[in-house]
Write an enzyme that holds these catalytic residues in place. Structure first.
Site, mmCIF file in Angstrom:
data_model
loop_
_atom_site.group_PDB
_atom_site.id
_atom_site.type_symbol
_atom_site.label_atom_id
_atom_site.label_comp_id
_atom_site.label_asym_id
_atom_site.label_seq_id
_atom_site.Cartn_x
_atom_site.Cartn_y
_atom_site.Cartn_z
ATOM 1 N N GLN A 91 16.446 -13.817 12.746
ATOM 2 C CA GLN A 91 17.733 -13.434 13.347
ATOM 3 C C GLN A 91 17.480 -12.427 14.462
ATOM 4 O O GLN A 91 17.388 -12.797 15.619
ATOM 5 C CB GLN A 91 18.694 -12.908 12.279
ATOM 6 C CG GLN A 91 19.205 -14.041 11.385
ATOM 7 C CD GLN A 91 20.235 -13.602 10.364
ATOM 8 O OE1 GLN A 91 20.824 -12.534 10.449
ATOM 9 N NE2 GLN A 91 20.462 -14.441 9.359
ATOM 10 N N VAL A 241 -11.512 4.020 2.695
ATOM 11 C CA VAL A 241 -11.768 2.590 2.482
ATOM 12 C C VAL A 241 -10.548 1.812 3.021
ATOM 13 O O VAL A 241 -10.576 1.263 4.105
ATOM 14 C CB VAL A 241 -12.028 2.274 1.002
ATOM 15 C CG1 VAL A 241 -12.473 0.830 0.832
ATOM 16 C CG2 VAL A 241 -13.071 3.224 0.424
ATOM 17 N N GLU A 1154 30.317 -9.642 9.027
ATOM 18 C CA GLU A 1154 30.453 -8.575 8.038
ATOM 19 C C GLU A 1154 31.017 -8.952 6.672
ATOM 20 O O GLU A 1154 30.597 -8.398 5.671
ATOM 21 C CB GLU A 1154 31.318 -7.457 8.633
ATOM 22 C CG GLU A 1154 30.646 -6.769 9.783
ATOM 23 C CD GLU A 1154 31.556 -5.751 10.410
ATOM 24 O OE1 GLU A 1154 32.520 -6.174 11.052
ATOM 25 O OE2 GLU A 1154 31.328 -4.557 10.235
HETATM 26 C C1 LIG Z 1 2.950 0.862 0.871
HETATM 27 C C2 LIG Z 1 2.100 1.291 -0.306
HETATM 28 C C3 LIG Z 1 2.475 0.880 -1.574
HETATM 29 C C4 LIG Z 1 1.713 1.258 -2.670
HETATM 30 N N1 LIG Z 1 2.119 0.876 -3.920
HETATM 31 C C5 LIG Z 1 1.393 1.237 -4.998
HETATM 32 C C6 LIG Z 1 1.779 0.874 -6.318
HETATM 33 O O1 LIG Z 1 2.791 0.216 -6.521
HETATM 34 N N2 LIG Z 1 1.002 1.283 -7.354
HETATM 35 C C7 LIG Z 1 -0.137 2.008 -7.171
HETATM 36 O O2 LIG Z 1 -0.825 2.308 -8.138
HETATM 37 N N3 LIG Z 1 -0.521 2.375 -5.948
HETATM 38 C C8 LIG Z 1 0.218 2.026 -4.865
HETATM 39 N N4 LIG Z 1 -0.162 2.418 -3.617
HETATM 40 C C9 LIG Z 1 -1.331 3.312 -3.507
HETATM 41 C C10 LIG Z 1 -2.600 2.542 -3.272
HETATM 42 O O3 LIG Z 1 -2.911 1.744 -4.355
HETATM 43 C C11 LIG Z 1 -3.700 3.570 -3.081
HETATM 44 O O4 LIG Z 1 -3.368 4.312 -1.943
HETATM 45 C C12 LIG Z 1 -5.020 2.895 -2.867
HETATM 46 O O5 LIG Z 1 -5.489 2.256 -4.005
HETATM 47 C C13 LIG Z 1 -6.055 3.886 -2.401
HETATM 48 O O6 LIG Z 1 -7.179 3.177 -1.957
HETATM 49 P P1 LIG Z 1 -7.701 3.274 -0.460
HETATM 50 O O7 LIG Z 1 -8.965 2.528 -0.407
HETATM 51 O O8 LIG Z 1 -6.676 2.844 0.491
HETATM 52 O O9 LIG Z 1 -7.898 4.834 -0.353
HETATM 53 P P2 LIG Z 1 -8.198 5.710 0.909
HETATM 54 O O10 LIG Z 1 -6.913 6.141 1.518
HETATM 55 O O11 LIG Z 1 -9.162 5.035 1.804
HETATM 56 O O12 LIG Z 1 -8.913 6.931 0.195
HETATM 57 C C14 LIG Z 1 -8.205 7.628 -0.789
HETATM 58 C C15 LIG Z 1 -9.023 8.787 -1.364
HETATM 59 O O13 LIG Z 1 -9.943 8.301 -2.324
HETATM 60 C C16 LIG Z 1 -11.225 8.846 -2.085
HETATM 61 N N5 LIG Z 1 -12.210 7.813 -2.383
HETATM 62 C C17 LIG Z 1 -12.114 6.513 -2.058
HETATM 63 N N6 LIG Z 1 -13.185 5.846 -2.525
HETATM 64 C C18 LIG Z 1 -13.970 6.764 -3.126
HETATM 65 C C19 LIG Z 1 -15.222 6.692 -3.790
HETATM 66 N N7 LIG Z 1 -15.866 5.547 -3.937
HETATM 67 N N8 LIG Z 1 -15.744 7.831 -4.293
HETATM 68 C C20 LIG Z 1 -15.096 9.001 -4.162
HETATM 69 N N9 LIG Z 1 -13.912 9.135 -3.535
HETATM 70 C C21 LIG Z 1 -13.368 8.020 -3.035
HETATM 71 C C22 LIG Z 1 -11.225 9.235 -0.636
HETATM 72 O O14 LIG Z 1 -12.105 10.317 -0.415
HETATM 73 C C23 LIG Z 1 -9.799 9.604 -0.371
HETATM 74 O O15 LIG Z 1 -9.587 10.954 -0.644
HETATM 75 C C24 LIG Z 1 0.552 2.054 -2.496
HETATM 76 C C25 LIG Z 1 0.182 2.463 -1.211
HETATM 77 C C26 LIG Z 1 0.944 2.090 -0.126
HETATM 78 C C27 LIG Z 1 0.539 2.542 1.238
HETATM 79 S S1 FES Z 2 15.147 -11.111 11.335
HETATM 80 FE FE1 FES Z 2 14.140 -10.025 9.781
HETATM 81 S S2 FES Z 2 14.625 -7.967 10.254
HETATM 82 FE FE2 FES Z 2 15.839 -9.050 11.674
#
Ligand SMILES: Cc1cc2nc3c(=O)[nH]c(=O)nc-3n(C[C@H](O)[C@H](O)[C@H](O)COP(=O)(O)OP(=O)(O)OC[C@H]3O[C@@H](n4cnc5c(N)ncnc54)[C@H](O)[C@@H]3O)c2cc1C
Ligand code: FES
Length: 1220
Positions: A91, A241, A1154
């Site tokens: 849309q 990561v 609406e």
């Molecule tokens: C939109 C959104 C929705 C989400 N929904 C959920 C949900 O429903 N449930 C849930 O449980 N989580 C949820 N999360 C969180 C998400 O699961 C965690 O942020 C994610 O698992 C972290 O992993 P990463 O690799 O992105 O971490 P990063 O952001 O890359 O790192 C996170 C931290 O972990 C440390 N770290 C990473 N790997 C290691 C390692 N091997 N050794 C030591 N330290 C380490 C890093 O130093 C850093 O401080 C959500 C996140 C987002 C953005």
């Molecule tokens: S069409 Fe999906 S937000 Fe407008």
């Protein structure tokens, strides 16, 4: 891509900078595909990912495909783009590239996906316009068994329309698109992974990569040893990561890391090891990969060994969206020990162990209470790294379960979650080991170890679970428990989960020892079933006239004129307009106080790139602030990142003012109201109240709603350098208002300000007045600096600053006799914040009677003044609130009532401009703005019908104050009504001029007639005008003719609620809508479905929360939940009422944007009925208050049972409390 998701990628936004792109990862808007050469295999894998969360350095060696890369209008469009567009899946189009890329990624990995895979792939993508149905319809065409239309026969209310009641010349049609015309998907034609990158992937282990940004250094080592050395040298540097945690912290919480270490290329952290005892999974493995690994293990291993795996899979199904799971790592989820981690409670209950390494050596740490609470040495030291996680196989007699409840079932952080495990003595039901971990209660996952220990040795029976609940409640009453105000609900969830676990285990024991356990009562069986998201089955019905000429497009389901461009990412939004030379960026500074005097201010920044245009100190003209989020000043700089960073340096000193009013109740207490109070009355209410017996009194509160348009407020002002002329490109529903405000603040006549709107990425009323304010501020900056200035609000600021739907409190007194309402006296209060919007209350009152005729009626309405950001227009304009009040008392009075909605609109004048060029092409401009509602498509249909030429001859360009002056806002659904008439008027003028030529040469072609007219010096350009309808309202007398016609609609919804958690599932909705003679059934059905789903959001899930200091807490998709794919009804049918006429509007059509929003309340009332049924079973009264939105918390807490009583009685140690 819109709003430049793709643009962000192309422009190479500095993702080494914490401010990065503007989104937050929870909406899927910035979805693109990441093709990675797998670390261990010599092949490539394809992942959908959110660009806003991906640091650019992490993309070294990866191939990226954005939506522009898979197809475009210049060469060939991709089948995904084609099908989403042709199935009417776009849309406003702002979410469309994200949708396309999510499905494209799925098809790269699974060319013939299952319906479950489709819903899973789309779970992380939000759309605010469509209601998802058409998107899913497009995606379903890729499934092996596709487009299974559901047949309405399974509902007793579904009776085939009596053909005799129909106009004989019209037939009912159920197809909105023709699948036969779709190009097939040919996986061999897809882009291949660049061979040079494949070679590079093979060689890349050889050297450390270091990238230096403006403020941050990114280091990607190649060996574990090097990684450990780096971690020893930079102990505070995070290992990034997936960046799904570090990224948002840096962007939104002000956390800064000068050095970032990426362990992505370290093999040890990506290994997976299968042993007899369990699985060892590398810490850097993505959650998507962990899910795949566990699913395979569950298929291969005996069931009794996979209990922990299954519990983890249960959580992984709904954890984030697919894009998040593709990037987020297992280690990242564990290490942060967030209370919202869905994995830690299960991993801890399942006795998992962590393998940790540092230069000092390797350690095995149990993932237990000590680790989670950071007790003693259990916490990781700064130089230590998590290498892998060992997940053990379960054994016979062991049960493990996982639970979670969130504001939305999918892609939402949990409110409370849990992991539970019990081990029985062999061959018995005597508890040998028991562990329960809860998330969401404290700052980290907690263990109720004391309770579990004291239950060891007990048998698994009712008495045990009763005691367990009491013990657990006692143990979790920890300090700070009530911080987020949901204490009672959270405590109820704790025991409800425990009861669910009790039943699950009981069922398991019964399966193991069928002779020892009775069958479970049927009513408990449903407790064991979780709600599943199934791909919706849908049907759409509309009427067509077989007599109509095939070339006449009016009444046909024509695709949105821009939908292919939406799907290919070529559609241009405000932020996509190419950078102008020496363009500057503006960021706003907002008040942090709800009610205060500004005492002093100073800007302490002296930054190389910042070009401030305010004085160093005391630069405000604003002396007082009235809410948190009020704009107090702005900063311009050479990039949005620098401007945003500079806002932090502006220091303001406030002096608090009293009172601070944050709620309607507080406003009533302080008598804080705007004048005048409005009243409407008919009959004699006082007399009726004296004579009728039964009286009903009550009240209902309807919370506000955030517009959550996908394109945030955006403006670009370009000074032309001559005569004080300015081009203003703004995402606005009301370009004339923006023009007038800009002219007024610059003190120039309106003829110097040219306002342009190509398209708006969703408005819903939120872009009627607010964009003008931002345009005025930006224009001041452009005028002052002489440069073009761009301002795009990020989601958090947009939500903080702009306000939304007015919250509403309705108090009613109703007299009724024999099921008939004789008199009603309704008092209502809207929360207007500190700027009045009287029209909202007036419209609310005028429509409050909805579809009912009540002989004696009195409505009072008052707008209250609070210290919150000013609310504004929102789809329905007060009607969705006031009609809910009416429906509430009607349903209270009537045992069974038919729900109908009537809406009405005040009409305004407008004009149009139509040019015919000598090649026969036609350019149409009109006063309406394309917001996704398909106005340009309908206008093309009108033009085509009037001029009798194909739509391919017609072009509708931008809406501009240059071509069509003095426009009205595109709002209140009336865009096509009024602009269609104005265009029709212009076309008829032109046709009249062409008539003599056509008469002379009836066999001629359109081009020939046009050329002839040109040679005869006949003007081929005409303006059109429509003066609107005569509507009026005299509030003094309470009389008038405020509306020209009514739109009727009815909806019937069926839901299922989980009385233990408050979750609900929309099972089925059937809508019949009277849209007169639809100009475009596909567009109209799309509007109905989209509005309905937005209504479902308003009434059942979208909840705005404020801190006690008046700060909006819900400022992004992670905190504020709009409906997602999982929330639309499993069976969803929309029928346009046949044989309906409306002589008052163009081609007998009706305004439709609406009204259907209100029909979302059918889900609210279905939930209310379900709660009433649950309460009846428990002998509780049927009259109870259910406020809107009916969130899981409301549902759970009104389903009063022994658990809620137990929580309310605060740890009642009464052995007589039984659970069953
Ligand atoms: C939109 C959104 C929705 C989400 N929904 C959920 C949900 O429903 N449930 C849930 O449980 N989580 C949820 N999360 C969180 C998400 O699961 C965690 O942020 C994610 O698992 C972290 O992993 P990463 O690799 O992105 O971490 P990063 O952001 O890359 O790192 C996170 C931290 O972990 C440390 N770290 C990473 N790997 C290691 C390692 N091997 N050794 C030591 N330290 C380490 C890093 O130093 C850093 O401080 C959500 C996140 C987002 C953005
Ligand atoms: S069409 Fe999906 S937000 Fe407008």
């Amino acid at each position: 891509m819109p709003g430049s998701p793709g643009g962000a990628l192309v422009w190479g936004s500095p993702w080494l900078d914490p401010w990065g792109p503007r989104a937050r990862g929870g909406c899927g808007l910035l979805c693109f595909i990441l093709h990675l050469a797998a670390l261990l295999l010599y092949n490539a894998r394809h992942y959908s990912a959110n660009a806003c969360l991906i640091p650019i350095c992490s993309l070294y060696g990866a191939a990226i495909t954005t939506v522009e890369g898979i197809g475009n209008t210049k060469s060939r469009i991709h089948p995904v783009q084609e099908r989403i567009a042709k199935c009417h899946g776009s849309q406003c189009g702002f979410c469309t590239p994200g949708m396309v890329m999510s499905i494209y990624a799925l098809l790269r990995n699974h060319p013939e996906p299952t319906s479950e895979q489709i819903t899973e792939a789309l779970a992380g993508n939000l759309c605010r316009c469509t209601g998802y149905r058409p998107i899913i319809d497009g995606c379903k065409t890729f499934c092996k068994v596709s487009r299974s239309k559901f047949n309405n026969q399974n509902c007793c209310l579904d009776v085939e329309e009596n053909p005799s009641s129909l106009d004989k010349e019209k037939v009912i049609c159920t197809e909105l698109f023709t699948p036969e015309e779709f190009q097939p998907l040919d996986p061999t034609k897809e882009l291949i992974f660049p061979p040079e990158l494949m070679v590079m992937a093979n060689d890349q282990q050889k050297r450390t990569l270091i990238f230096h940004g403006e403020r941050i250094t990114w280091i990607s080592p190649v060996s574990l040893k090097e990684l450990l050395e780096l971690k020893t040298s930079f102990p505070r540097a995070p290992l990034v990561v997936g960046n799904t945690s570090v990224g948002p912290d840096m962007k939104f919480k002000g956390v800064f890391h000068p050095i970032i270490i990426s362990p992505a290329r370290i093999l040890d952290l990506n290994l997976v090891n299968y042993t007899k005892n369990g699985l060892t999974i590398g810490a850097s493995c993505s959650l998507a990969l962990v899910k795949d690994i566990l699913e395979n293990a569950v298929l291969e291993l005996p069931r009794e060994n996979t209990k922990v795996f299954c519990a983890l899979l249960q959580q992984l199904k709904t954890l984030g969206g697919q894009q998040i799971r593709n990037m987020a790592s297992l280690g990242g989820n564990i290490i942060q020990r967030h209370t919202t981690s869905d994995l830690n409670p299960v991993l801890a209950a399942g006795n998992c162990t962590l393998s940790v390494v540092s230069l000092r050596g390797r350690l095995q740490i149990p993932l237990n209470e000590q680790f989670l609470t950071g007790f003693g040495n259990a916490i990781l030291q700064p130089d230590e790294i998590l290498v892998s996680v060992h997940i053990p196989c379960s054994e016979t007699g062991e049960f493990v379960s996982a639970f979670r409840q969130a504001q939305r079932r999918e892609n939402a952080l949990p409110i409370v979650n849990a992991g539970m495990r019990v081990l029985f003595k062999s061959g018995t039901d005597t508890i040998m080991d028991f562990s329960i971990f809860y998330g969401g209660l404290a700052s980290t996952t907690i263990c109720v170890n004391k309770s579990c220990q004291s239950l060891i040795g007990r048998c698994w029976n009712e008495q045990m679970v009763g005691d367990a609940c009491r013990l657990v409640l006692e143990e979790v009453s920890i300090p700070g428990f009530t911080q987020d105000g949901r204490a009672e609900y959270k405590q109820t969830l704790i025991v409800s989960f425990l009861f669910k676990f009790y039943l699950q285990v009981l069922q398991g024991l019964r399966q193991m020892y069928p002779c020892r356990y009775h069958d479970m009562p049927v009513r408990w069986m449903s407790i064991l079933q979780d709600f599943q998201t199934r791909i919706p089955q849908s049907s759409q019905k509309y009427q067509v006239n077989p007599e109509q000429l095939p070339q006449d497009p009016v009444g046909r389901p024509i695709m949105h004129q821009a939908s292919i461009k939406h799907a290919t990412g070529e559609a241009t939004y405000c932020d996509d307009i190419r950078a102008v030379d020496k363009e500057l960026f503006l960021a706003v500074v907002t008040s942090s106080r709800p009610h205060a005097k500004i005492v002093s201010s100073c800007a302490l920044f002296k930054m190389a790139h910042s070009k401030q245009y305010f004085h160093q100190s005391n630069f405000f003209y604003l002396l007082q602030v009235n809410c948190v989020g009020q704009i107090v000043c702005a900063v311009v700089a050479d990039s949005d990142v620098h401007a945003k960073r500079a806002t932090v340096k502006v220091k303001i000193t406030y002096e608090a003012l009293e009172p601070v009013i944050l709620t309607i109740e507080e406003a009533i207490k302080h008598n804080s109201f705007f004048d005048p109070e409005r009243k409407l009355e008919q009959g004699n209410v006082d007399e009726a109240f004296e004579t009728v017996d039964h009286v009903l009194e009550g009240e209902i509160y309807i919370g506000g709603q955030e517009h959550f348009y996908m394109e945030t407020q955006s403006v670009l002002v370009v000074p032309k350098g001559e005569d004080k002329e300015m081009d203003v490109y703004v995402s606005s529903q009301h370009p004339t208002f923006a023009q007038e405000l800009v002219a007024s603040v610059l003190n120039v006549p309106s003829n110097r300000v040219m306002c342009h709107v190509k398209r708006v990425g969703g408005g819903f009323g939120g872009k009627v007045t607010k964009p003008a304010i931002l345009a005025a501020i930006t224009a001041v900056a452009a005028n002052k600096t002489g440069h073009a200035v761009r301002c795009i609000l990020d989601r958090g600021d947009d939500m903080l600053i702009t306000g939304g739907r007015h919250p509403f409190l309705g108090k009613y007194r109703v007299k009724y006799k024999l099921g008939k309402v004789r008199a009603a006296d309704i008092k209502s209060v809207t929360e207007s914040s500190f700027f009045p919007y009287p029209k909202i209350m007036e419209t609310a009152l005028l429509r409050m009677d909805n579809a009912y005729k009540i002989p004696n009626l009195r409505f009072w309405g008052h707008a209250c003044k609070t210290n919150l950001p000013s609310n504004t227009a929102f789809r329905g304009f007060g009607f969705p609130q006031s009609a809910l009040v009416t429906e509430s008392w009607i349903t209270d009075v009537a045992v069974k009532s038919e729900r109908q909605s009537g809406s009405n609109y005040i009409f305004y004048w407008t004009n149009s401009l139509v040019h015919i060029y000598t090649d026969g092409s036609v350019l149409v401009t009109h006063g309406g703005v394309e917001l996704g509602q398909g106005i340009h498509t309908k206008i093309m249909q009108v033009t085509s019908h009037e001029l009798r030429i194909p739509t391919s001859y017609i072009h509708v360009c931008e809406t501009s104050t240059v071509t069509v002056p003095n426009t009205r806002p595109t709002a209140a659904s009336i865009g096509t009504d009024i602009n269609g008439m104005a265009v029709k008027n212009a076309c008829q003028t032109l046709l009249k001029r062409l008539a003599p030529i056509k008469e002379k040469n009836p066999e001629g072609t359109w081009r020939e007639w046009v050329r002839e007219a040109f040679h005869q010096s006949i003007s081929l350009s005409a303006t059109g005008f429509f003066r609107g309808y005569d509507t009026n309202m005299n509030w003094e007398k309470g009389e008038g003719h405020p509306f020209e016609y009514f739109v009727y609609g009815t909806a019937c919804s069926e839901v299922e609620i989980d009385c233990l958690t408050g979750d609900h599932k929309n099972i089925r909705t059937d809508i019949v809508m009277d849209v007169g003679c639809s100009i475009n059934p596909a567009v109209d059905i799309g509007q109905i479905e989209g509005a309905f789903v937005q209504g479902v959001g308003l009434y059942t899930m979208e909840e705005l929360t404020y801190s006690p200091k008046g700060v909006l807490c819900t400022r992004g998709p992670d905190q504020y939940k709009i409906p997602a794919v999982c929330d639309i009804p499993e069976h969803f049918s929309v029928s346009l009422l046949s044989s309906s006429q409306n002589p008052r509007a163009i081609y007998s059509s009706k305004a439709i944007g609406e009204p259907a929003l209100f029909l979302g309340c059918s889900v609210f009332f279905a939930i209310k009925d379900a709660i009433a049924a649950a309460r009846k079973e428990r002998g509780l009264p049927g009259n109870f208050t259910l406020n809107s939105p009916s969130t899981p918390e409301w549902i759970r807490m009104t389903c009063v049972d022994q658990f809620t009583k137990m929580v309310r009685n605060c740890f009642l140690k009464d052995p007589r409390v039984h659970f069953l």
